[in-house]
Design a protein around this motif. Structure first.
Motif, mmCIF file in Angstrom:
data_model
loop_
_atom_site.group_PDB
_atom_site.id
_atom_site.type_symbol
_atom_site.label_atom_id
_atom_site.label_comp_id
_atom_site.label_asym_id
_atom_site.label_seq_id
_atom_site.Cartn_x
_atom_site.Cartn_y
_atom_site.Cartn_z
ATOM 1 N N LYS A 287 -5.268 -7.937 -0.406
ATOM 2 C CA LYS A 287 -5.747 -7.028 0.739
ATOM 3 C C LYS A 287 -7.095 -6.143 0.142
ATOM 4 C CE LYS A 287 -4.477 -5.436 4.707
ATOM 5 N NZ LYS A 287 -4.419 -6.110 5.960
ATOM 6 N N VAL A 288 -6.904 -5.774 -0.870
ATOM 7 C CA VAL A 288 -8.031 -4.993 -1.408
ATOM 8 C C VAL A 288 -9.160 -5.663 -1.592
ATOM 9 C CG1 VAL A 288 -8.812 -3.967 -3.870
ATOM 10 C CG2 VAL A 288 -6.627 -3.526 -2.940
ATOM 11 N N MET A 289 -9.122 -7.033 -1.963
ATOM 12 C CA MET A 289 -10.432 -8.018 -2.296
ATOM 13 C C MET A 289 -11.131 -8.033 -0.831
ATOM 14 S SD MET A 289 -10.842 -8.030 -5.063
ATOM 15 C CE MET A 289 -12.556 -8.883 -5.176
ATOM 16 N N GLU A 290 -10.097 -8.333 0.308
ATOM 17 C CA GLU A 290 -10.715 -8.613 1.763
ATOM 18 C C GLU A 290 -11.333 -7.120 2.309
ATOM 19 O OE1 GLU A 290 -7.071 -9.189 3.861
ATOM 20 O OE2 GLU A 290 -7.156 -11.401 3.044
ATOM 21 N N TYR A 291 -10.781 -5.971 1.886
ATOM 22 C CA TYR A 291 -11.441 -4.601 2.368
ATOM 23 C C TYR A 291 -12.640 -4.550 1.474
ATOM 24 C CZ TYR A 291 -12.109 0.406 1.842
ATOM 25 O OH TYR A 291 -12.543 1.587 2.185
ATOM 26 N N LEU A 292 -12.910 -4.712 0.482
ATOM 27 C CA LEU A 292 -13.949 -4.382 -0.491
ATOM 28 C C LEU A 292 -14.888 -5.469 -0.160
ATOM 29 C CD1 LEU A 292 -12.858 -4.245 -4.155
ATOM 30 C CD2 LEU A 292 -13.755 -2.469 -2.627
ATOM 31 N N SER A 293 -14.804 -6.826 0.305
ATOM 32 C CA SER A 293 -15.731 -7.582 0.899
ATOM 33 C C SER A 293 -16.381 -7.418 2.296
ATOM 34 C CB SER A 293 -15.103 -9.297 1.120
ATOM 35 O OG SER A 293 -15.793 -10.138 1.868
ATOM 36 N N LYS A 294 -15.367 -6.963 2.880
ATOM 37 C CA LYS A 294 -15.719 -6.447 4.432
ATOM 38 C C LYS A 294 -16.590 -5.092 4.252
ATOM 39 C CE LYS A 294 -13.832 -4.552 8.739
ATOM 40 N NZ LYS A 294 -12.667 -4.350 9.482
ATOM 41 N N LYS A 295 -16.349 -4.377 3.422
ATOM 42 C CA LYS A 295 -17.264 -2.983 3.078
ATOM 43 C C LYS A 295 -18.652 -3.625 2.622
ATOM 44 C CE LYS A 295 -17.094 1.187 0.244
ATOM 45 N NZ LYS A 295 -16.381 1.722 -0.724
ATOM 46 N N ALA A 296 -18.678 -4.374 1.724
ATOM 47 C CA ALA A 296 -19.924 -4.934 1.211
ATOM 48 C C ALA A 296 -20.725 -5.491 2.070
ATOM 49 C CB ALA A 296 -19.759 -5.949 0.047
ATOM 50 N N PRO B 114 -8.328 5.423 1.142
ATOM 51 C CA PRO B 114 -7.270 4.749 1.531
ATOM 52 C C PRO B 114 -7.789 3.154 2.485
ATOM 53 C CG PRO B 114 -7.960 6.505 3.025
ATOM 54 C CD PRO B 114 -9.048 6.444 2.095
ATOM 55 N N ILE B 115 -7.014 2.301 2.114
ATOM 56 C CA ILE B 115 -7.074 1.137 2.679
ATOM 57 C C ILE B 115 -6.418 0.713 3.877
ATOM 58 C CG2 ILE B 115 -7.281 -1.620 2.245
ATOM 59 C CD1 ILE B 115 -8.076 -0.914 -0.751
ATOM 60 N N CYS B 116 -5.015 0.761 3.601
ATOM 61 C CA CYS B 116 -3.967 0.538 4.646
ATOM 62 C C CYS B 116 -2.483 0.955 4.266
ATOM 63 C CB CYS B 116 -3.935 -0.962 4.779
ATOM 64 S SG CYS B 116 -3.079 -1.718 3.432
ATOM 65 N N ASP B 117 -1.777 1.220 5.001
ATOM 66 C CA ASP B 117 -0.269 1.474 4.814
ATOM 67 C C ASP B 117 0.329 0.225 4.587
ATOM 68 O OD1 ASP B 117 -0.912 4.071 5.050
ATOM 69 O OD2 ASP B 117 -0.435 4.491 7.035
ATOM 70 N N TYR B 118 1.641 0.330 4.052
ATOM 71 C CA TYR B 118 2.389 -0.937 3.815
ATOM 72 C C TYR B 118 3.827 -0.673 3.479
ATOM 73 C CZ TYR B 118 1.984 -0.711 -1.353
ATOM 74 O OH TYR B 118 2.067 -0.413 -2.485
ATOM 75 N N SER B 119 4.654 -1.771 3.617
ATOM 76 C CA SER B 119 6.134 -1.437 3.353
ATOM 77 C C SER B 119 6.649 -2.624 2.402
ATOM 78 C CB SER B 119 6.985 -1.313 4.276
ATOM 79 O OG SER B 119 7.046 -2.583 5.432
ATOM 80 N N VAL B 120 7.259 -2.458 1.565
ATOM 81 C CA VAL B 120 8.006 -3.365 0.740
ATOM 82 C C VAL B 120 9.452 -3.543 1.011
ATOM 83 C CG1 VAL B 120 8.528 -4.285 -1.402
ATOM 84 C CG2 VAL B 120 6.225 -3.144 -1.060
ATOM 85 N N THR B 121 10.081 -4.573 1.430
ATOM 86 C CA THR B 121 11.423 -4.538 1.521
ATOM 87 C C THR B 121 11.938 -5.849 0.519
ATOM 88 O OG1 THR B 121 11.144 -4.434 4.200
ATOM 89 C CG2 THR B 121 13.209 -5.301 3.265
ATOM 90 N N SER B 122 12.955 -5.274 -0.188
ATOM 91 C CA SER B 122 13.499 -5.839 -1.222
ATOM 92 C C SER B 122 15.123 -5.521 -1.463
ATOM 93 C CB SER B 122 12.797 -5.640 -2.565
ATOM 94 O OG SER B 122 13.283 -6.660 -3.648
#
Length: 144
Positions: free
Chosen positions: A132-141, A74-82
């Motif tokens: 967001k995923v790329m930030e997560y993977l960069s931080k993880k690396a 899991p990376i994060c929780d999020y909401s989408v409002t539309s």
């Protein structure tokens, strides 16, 4: 459309609607195409009432890709409002090690891409979640 990110665990499990799973296999992005559509999307799906959000992610990953051996985080929780409606989701990253047969489902095709295909089902949301995923993977690396 507005996307808001939250720390993991900020949203109660029974409030979640969806899982969205950025997935790789053999260093390629995994996208799926539903029957009758010509657009691609990452594995995504609804959380069933009887399951946790993490269980939903594992189920959807298998149902939409045939993944039988994988790591999922899991990376994060999020909401989408539309259109004045808000849905809650958890964003995951999965690395598939082994794929079996695709189970009977709404998925017609699984595709493997070096870069994101042009014809996406949810291009606006994908772009925001991809960052967001790329930030997560960069931080993880950097932490390895």
């Amino acid at each position: 459309m507005k996307v808001t990110f939250f720390e993991l665990g900020s949203i109660k499990d029974d409030s979640f609607n969806y899982v969205y799973i950025f997935t790789t296999f053999n260093n390629k992005w995994v996208f799926v195409r539903e029957k009758g559509k010509d657009t691609w999307e990452m594995p995504v799906g609804h959380k069933e009432k009887f399951e946790t959000i993490d269980e939903a992610a594992k189920r959807e990953l298998f149902e939409e890709t045939g993944a039988i051996d994988y790591n999922i985080e899991p990376i994060c929780d999020y909401s989408v409002t539309s259109n004045k409606k808000t849905t809650y989701s958890r964003l995951f990253y999965a690395e598939i090690k082994k794929i079996g047969s695709l189970p009977e489902s709404e998925i017609e095709e699984v595709g493997f891409f070096i870069k994101t295909p042009d014809n996406l089902t949810y291009p606006e949301v994908h772009k925001i979640l991809y960052k967001k995923v790329m930030e997560y993977l960069s931080k993880k690396a950097r932490n390895i």
